[in-house]
Motif scaffolding. Structure first.
Motif, short mmCIF file in Angstrom:
data_model
loop_
_atom_site.label_atom_id
_atom_site.label_comp_id
_atom_site.label_asym_id
_atom_site.label_seq_id
_atom_site.Cartn_x
_atom_site.Cartn_y
_atom_site.Cartn_z
N CYS A 83 0.85 -1.30 0.11
CA CYS A 83 0.07 -0.02 0.14
C CYS A 83 0.86 1.29 0.18
O CYS A 83 0.60 2.31 -0.88
CB CYS A 83 -1.00 -0.24 1.30
SG CYS A 83 -2.28 -1.27 1.17
N ALA A 111 -4.83 2.15 7.47
CA ALA A 111 -6.28 1.52 7.76
C ALA A 111 -6.40 0.29 6.69
O ALA A 111 -6.76 -0.71 6.95
CB ALA A 111 -7.26 2.64 7.38
N VAL A 112 -5.96 0.55 5.34
CA VAL A 112 -6.18 -0.69 4.46
C VAL A 112 -5.18 -1.86 4.56
O VAL A 112 -5.63 -2.84 4.56
CB VAL A 112 -5.90 0.21 2.94
CG1 VAL A 112 -5.88 -1.12 1.87
CG2 VAL A 112 -7.18 1.10 2.57
N SER A 113 -3.99 -1.57 4.99
CA SER A 113 -2.93 -2.42 5.45
C SER A 113 -3.71 -3.17 6.73
O SER A 113 -3.59 -4.54 6.62
CB SER A 113 -1.62 -2.13 5.82
OG SER A 113 -1.14 -1.15 4.81
N THR A 114 -4.15 -2.71 7.68
CA THR A 114 -4.69 -3.38 8.58
C THR A 114 -5.94 -4.05 8.38
O THR A 114 -6.02 -5.33 8.77
CB THR A 114 -4.97 -2.20 9.75
OG1 THR A 114 -4.01 -1.59 10.12
CG2 THR A 114 -5.75 -2.98 10.90
N ALA A 115 -7.00 -3.55 7.55
CA ALA A 115 -7.98 -4.08 6.88
C ALA A 115 -7.75 -5.64 6.18
O ALA A 115 -8.29 -6.46 6.30
CB ALA A 115 -8.98 -3.29 6.15
N LEU A 116 -6.76 -5.34 5.22
CA LEU A 116 -6.26 -6.46 4.44
C LEU A 116 -5.61 -7.66 5.29
O LEU A 116 -6.06 -8.84 5.03
CB LEU A 116 -5.23 -5.95 3.32
CG LEU A 116 -5.78 -5.17 2.21
CD1 LEU A 116 -4.82 -4.49 1.26
CD2 LEU A 116 -6.80 -5.98 1.32
N THR A 117 -4.99 -7.45 6.19
CA THR A 117 -4.36 -8.27 7.11
C THR A 117 -5.21 -9.00 7.75
O THR A 117 -5.35 -10.04 8.00
CB THR A 117 -3.26 -7.64 8.13
OG1 THR A 117 -2.31 -7.09 7.25
CG2 THR A 117 -2.78 -8.59 8.92
N ILE A 118 -6.41 -8.38 8.22
CA ILE A 118 -7.25 -9.01 9.32
C ILE A 118 -8.19 -9.73 8.15
O ILE A 118 -8.52 -10.97 8.73
CB ILE A 118 -8.37 -7.86 10.03
CG1 ILE A 118 -7.39 -7.13 11.06
CG2 ILE A 118 -9.55 -8.47 10.20
CD1 ILE A 118 -8.06 -6.18 11.65
N GLY A 119 -8.62 -9.23 7.13
CA GLY A 119 -9.35 -9.98 6.05
C GLY A 119 -8.60 -11.39 5.79
O GLY A 119 -9.14 -12.37 5.60
#
Length: 132
Positions: A83, A111-119
């Motif tokens: 990202c 935010a996107v890095s965190t969301a992608l990791t959780i996903g």
């Protein structure tokens, strides 16, 4: 005459890390983490080539709490580096240098890095439940 309490630079006394500097340092650190984490993939592949005993040994480590923490950190490093790299590609075209945009894109990277990791981890856990 010597002073036991010499003053430090005024800039060091008032400097606060900015989002941009923290993201820049983190980008470099995630690059190093990805390089080191790649050794884990190499160990997994080599163990698979050696045989079941070696492969099972690597799985014991990977499935330990420490191995899972390393994998989770490595997963975040992949997504963060990706990202933030995309963000830098926009900068290379001369876009996104307004101060408001720099901060918005910085927080978006986090935010996107965190969301992608959780996903990614949620998908892996969900898929693991279906495997018998």
């Amino acid at each position: 005459m010597t002073h036991s309490h010499r003053p430090t630079s005024p800039a060091l006394q008032i400097y606060r890390p900015q989002l941009t500097s923290v993201l820049s340092i983190t980008h470099r650190l995630t690059g190093v983490a990805l390089s080191v984490g790649s050794l884990m993939i190499v160990a997994w592949l080599v163990a698979g080539a050696i045989g079941p005993s070696a492969y099972d040994g690597v799985l014991v480590f990977v499935r330990s709490w420490f191995g899972l923490v390393l994998l989770a950190g490595w997963t975040f490093a992949i997504f963060f580096h990706l990202c933030n790299g995309i963000r830098h590609l926009f900068w290379d075209t001369g876009r996104g240098f307004a101060l408001r945009t720099i901060y918005a894109s910085g927080w978006a990277v986090v935010a996107v890095s965190t969301a992608l990791t959780i996903g990614c981890w949620a998908a892996a856990i969900f898929l693991a439940w279906g495997v018998e």
